[in-house]
Write a protein that holds these residues in place. Structure first.
Motif, PDB file in Angstrom:
ATOM      1  N   HIS A  67       0.839  -1.195   0.000  1.00 40.84           N
ATOM      2  CA  HIS A  67       0.000   0.000   0.000  1.00 40.84           C
ATOM      3  C   HIS A  67       0.875   1.246   0.000  1.00 40.84           C
ATOM      4  O   HIS A  67       1.716   1.422   0.880  1.00 40.84           O
ATOM      5  N   VAL A  68       0.677   2.095  -0.998  1.00 40.74           N
ATOM      6  CA  VAL A  68       1.355   3.387  -1.071  1.00 40.74           C
ATOM      7  C   VAL A  68       0.363   4.405  -0.532  1.00 40.74           C
ATOM      8  O   VAL A  68      -0.716   4.592  -1.100  1.00 40.74           O
ATOM      9  N   GLU A 126      -6.272  12.213   2.065  1.00 39.00           N
ATOM     10  CA  GLU A 126      -5.396  11.035   2.073  1.00 39.00           C
ATOM     11  C   GLU A 126      -5.652  10.162   0.848  1.00 39.00           C
ATOM     12  O   GLU A 126      -6.758  10.139   0.316  1.00 39.00           O
ATOM     13  N   PHE A 127      -4.620   9.434   0.427  1.00 44.96           N
ATOM     14  CA  PHE A 127      -4.816   8.436  -0.621  1.00 44.96           C
ATOM     15  C   PHE A 127      -4.134   7.141  -0.222  1.00 44.96           C
ATOM     16  O   PHE A 127      -3.230   7.115   0.595  1.00 44.96           O
ATOM     17  N   ASP A 128      -4.616   6.043  -0.787  1.00 41.70           N
ATOM     18  CA  ASP A 128      -4.084   4.705  -0.541  1.00 41.70           C
ATOM     19  C   ASP A 128      -4.148   3.953  -1.869  1.00 41.70           C
ATOM     20  O   ASP A 128      -5.239   3.707  -2.391  1.00 41.70           O
ATOM     21  N   ILE A 129      -2.997   3.621  -2.416  1.00 39.36           N
ATOM     22  CA  ILE A 129      -2.939   2.927  -3.700  1.00 39.36           C
ATOM     23  C   ILE A 129      -2.394   1.519  -3.467  1.00 39.36           C
ATOM     24  O   ILE A 129      -1.225   1.353  -3.117  1.00 39.36           O
ATOM     25  N   PRO A 130      -3.234   0.493  -3.641  1.00 37.66           N
ATOM     26  CA  PRO A 130      -2.747  -0.881  -3.505  1.00 37.66           C
ATOM     27  C   PRO A 130      -1.950  -1.273  -4.748  1.00 37.66           C
ATOM     28  O   PRO A 130      -2.408  -1.080  -5.879  1.00 37.66           O
ATOM     29  N   MET A 131      -0.747  -1.807  -4.540  1.00 32.50           N
ATOM     30  CA  MET A 131       0.160  -2.152  -5.640  1.00 32.50           C
ATOM     31  C   MET A 131       0.584  -3.611  -5.531  1.00 32.50           C
ATOM     32  O   MET A 131       0.736  -4.146  -4.437  1.00 32.50           O
ATOM     33  N   VAL A 132       0.800  -4.238  -6.685  1.00 36.03           N
ATOM     34  CA  VAL A 132       1.270  -5.619  -6.758  1.00 36.03           C
ATOM     35  C   VAL A 132       2.593  -5.629  -7.517  1.00 36.03           C
ATOM     36  O   VAL A 132       2.744  -4.950  -8.530  1.00 36.03           O
ATOM     37  N   LYS A 168     -10.086  -0.275  -6.621  1.00 29.97           N
ATOM     38  CA  LYS A 168     -10.629  -0.249  -5.261  1.00 29.97           C
ATOM     39  C   LYS A 168     -11.343  -1.566  -4.957  1.00 29.97           C
ATOM     40  O   LYS A 168     -12.230  -1.987  -5.688  1.00 29.97           O
ATOM     41  N   GLY A 169     -10.910  -2.253  -3.888  1.00 28.63           N
ATOM     42  CA  GLY A 169     -11.504  -3.513  -3.487  1.00 28.63           C
ATOM     43  C   GLY A 169     -11.053  -4.723  -4.297  1.00 28.63           C
ATOM     44  O   GLY A 169     -11.474  -5.837  -4.025  1.00 28.63           O
ATOM     45  N   GLU A 170     -10.217  -4.501  -5.300  1.00 24.07           N
ATOM     46  CA  GLU A 170      -9.750  -5.612  -6.139  1.00 24.07           C
ATOM     47  C   GLU A 170      -8.692  -6.430  -5.398  1.00 24.07           C
ATOM     48  O   GLU A 170      -7.826  -5.876  -4.727  1.00 24.07           O
TER      49      GLU A 170
END
Length: 92
Positions: free
Chosen positions: A13-14, A25-31, A52-54
């Protein structure tokens, strides 16, 4: 087609806040993945974001699908924030 390999299902999470919108605020899920580029001898490490939610894709090899691309406001070819991944079946 561009091939990527997802090695694990860990989501990084970035997080931060936007400078132009104080307090937002932001939250970017990264793989983490590895891209198989034509001119590189070995796959190159890269990250891609999830919607989002993926959930993270299962480890394996994928092609980046045609729905992942678009032409931006300058007419340049670009990748969308979330990718369409097409699973490559494992060889028997």
């Amino acid at each position: 087609m561009l091939k990527v390999e997802v090695a694990g299902s860990y989501i990084k999470h970035v997080r931060g806040s936007k400078g132009d919108n104080a307090g937002k605020e932001f939250d970017i899920p990264m793989v983490e993945a590895y891209a198989h580029l034509a001119d590189e001898k070995y796959p190159v490490r890269c990250d891609f974001s999830l919607g989002k939610g993926e959930k993270a894709p299962a480890p394996g090899q994928y092609f980046i699908g045609p729905r992942s691309f678009y032409c931006n406001e300058y007419g340049s070819l670009a990748l969308k924030r979330t990718l369409e991944l097409i699973a490559i079946p494992p060889k028997a």
